[in-house]
Structure formats: structure tokens, C-alpha cells
Design a protein around this motif. Sequence first.
Motif, mmCIF file in Angstrom:
data_model
loop_
_atom_site.group_PDB
_atom_site.id
_atom_site.type_symbol
_atom_site.label_atom_id
_atom_site.label_comp_id
_atom_site.label_asym_id
_atom_site.label_seq_id
_atom_site.Cartn_x
_atom_site.Cartn_y
_atom_site.Cartn_z
ATOM 1 N N ILE A 27 0.805 -1.228 0.000
ATOM 2 C CA ILE A 27 0.000 0.000 0.000
ATOM 3 C C ILE A 27 0.835 1.275 0.000
ATOM 4 C CG2 ILE A 27 -1.925 -1.183 1.115
ATOM 5 C CD1 ILE A 27 -1.256 0.307 3.675
ATOM 6 N N ARG A 30 0.654 3.139 -3.268
ATOM 7 C CA ARG A 30 -0.710 3.630 -3.486
ATOM 8 C C ARG A 30 -0.995 4.847 -2.600
ATOM 9 N NH1 ARG A 30 -4.671 -1.389 -3.195
ATOM 10 N NH2 ARG A 30 -6.106 0.177 -4.067
ATOM 11 N N GLU A 33 0.644 7.726 -4.356
ATOM 12 C CA GLU A 33 -0.163 8.171 -5.498
ATOM 13 C C GLU A 33 -1.311 9.073 -5.063
ATOM 14 O OE1 GLU A 33 -1.480 4.640 -7.429
ATOM 15 O OE2 GLU A 33 0.526 4.086 -8.170
ATOM 16 N N LYS A 34 -1.853 8.809 -3.879
ATOM 17 C CA LYS A 34 -2.967 9.601 -3.357
ATOM 18 C C LYS A 34 -2.500 10.866 -2.642
ATOM 19 C CE LYS A 34 -6.415 7.365 -1.364
ATOM 20 N NZ LYS A 34 -7.613 7.471 -2.241
ATOM 21 N N ARG A 258 -6.470 0.896 5.358
ATOM 22 C CA ARG A 258 -7.351 0.579 4.230
ATOM 23 C C ARG A 258 -8.746 1.142 4.459
ATOM 24 N NH1 ARG A 258 -5.129 -2.798 0.558
ATOM 25 N NH2 ARG A 258 -3.491 -4.264 1.185
ATOM 26 N N LEU A 263 -8.272 2.122 0.313
ATOM 27 C CA LEU A 263 -7.349 1.319 -0.511
ATOM 28 C C LEU A 263 -7.687 -0.167 -0.435
ATOM 29 C CD1 LEU A 263 -3.931 3.008 0.304
ATOM 30 C CD2 LEU A 263 -5.334 3.291 -1.736
#
Length: 263
Positions: A27, A30, A33-34, A258, A263
Motif C-alpha cells: 500500500i 498507493r 499516489e494519493k 485501508r 485502498l
Amino acid sequence: MIKLIVSDMDGTLLNDEKSIDSEIYNILPRLKEKGIRFVVASGRQYPSLKKHFHEHINDVVVIAENGAFVVDDGKELVVEPMAKHEVAHCLENIFMLKDVEPLLCAKYCSYTRSPELLDYLSSPLFHYEMRLAEDLFQVKDDIFKVSMISHGGKSAENCYERLRPKLDNSLNLVISGDACLDTGLRDVTKGTAVAALQKMWNITPQETVVFGDQYNDVEMLKQAYYSYAMEGASSGVKKFARFQAGSNNKGGVVKAIRELTGL
């Protein structure tokens, strides 16, 4: 909107066997990226933390030594060593206690008199960079904190009660594990390091998530609205958190991340 996630290591992101929840590696990209920054905050030394994240270290900002040393992609952001007389003061008082072993914690290694402690901390369980020093008072390196490891059956709480009255008020003393305590500068904590990063990145406590389980996590729990104490944290730590995460042995940190981020 969440912009910053900070996690302790031992008892939090690591399970009781000192293994990291490998799902965090999946994660991290990711989160990046966010636009969400991920920070690991620990009483551990920087080399130990770097080895846990190996090829993912560029996706992580490291708060080491309870906030005294902060590194982002190889750049040292915070460097707060103790004065020589403060290190000596801690050692003198620790040596007055029975069944404990002091540990001097510098930027890139730690110093001990004990071959047994050197072998234990340099093992794959901790990944510490260690050096033997016959006389800890003669170590020339800049020291961020003086830890003490109890090996005579005394609890960290018992050692805290014996040592705290002996230390100068300029020094902090926190329980960082079942048999480990850390001394350091009173105004240097995981919380001050998180606050410095929040200011640097223009991130508010309302945009911050923090996970912890020990008393050296309390100050950084106070820096976040989304403050999570782990399931296994003591009641004294849990009272400083708004929320509770699951067990560190069942991926409690990653599960909460999450849920919070989708995610």
C-alpha cells in the motif's frame, strides 16, 4: 482529507515476533499516489528501520530515536543530540541500578559494553548496527538517547519508578517496551518530530493519522485527530487515543489504513 499517516514499529506495525506486516509494502506506493505521506516513528535506530523497509525506504520518512533523528530520502531533517554531560548524567544513574544494561544510541549505530546485548540487537530480530565499547563514558559519537534494558526480571514500570527521581528535569524518561526505557531530551519526542513534519508540509492534526502502543507514543498521539492505540496497548496509553486499532499480530495498522483511505 487524510494527508499524513504515522506508525510506531514494535507492538504496532511489527508483530510480537518482530516481523513487519508485509502488506504495508503493497500500500505504500498507493498512498504516495494519493498524496498521503507515510512516516514510521520509533525508538529504534535509523539503520534498523531502514533495513525493515529496504527497497521501499524512499516511500517512507523515518523518525528514529524517539524523534531525535528524522530522515527523508537520505536527507537529515531533524538532528537533536544530547549534551555530553547529559549522557554522562544518565549513565551514572543507570549504573546505580541493578540488573540493567545501558545502551548509547547514535545516528548510525548503538554502543554497548555487553557482547550478549550486541549479539541480541544485531540479530535479524532487530537489525541493529552495534559496536562494543569498554567504557561508555569515552564514546565520542553524538548520542541521541540513552536506553536501559532490564535483564533481571524487573519490569519497565519498576525501573521507571527507580530512575525518574534521579534524572534532571531537562531529561525525558519513557517506557518503550516491556523491559526497555529511553532517556533523552525532554523537549524532543516523537510528538515534536511529527509536529515539525506537519509544519514543514502544511498538514493539520485533523489530516493526520497516528498508530502507537507505548508511552513513548503518547506525544505523537496528541498530534493527530485520528489517534489509534493498538489493541495490545496498555490502558494508560489508550486513554490518549480517540480510536483503537486491531492487534499488531493481525495486521491492525494496515486494516485501519485501508478503511480510512479506501485502498
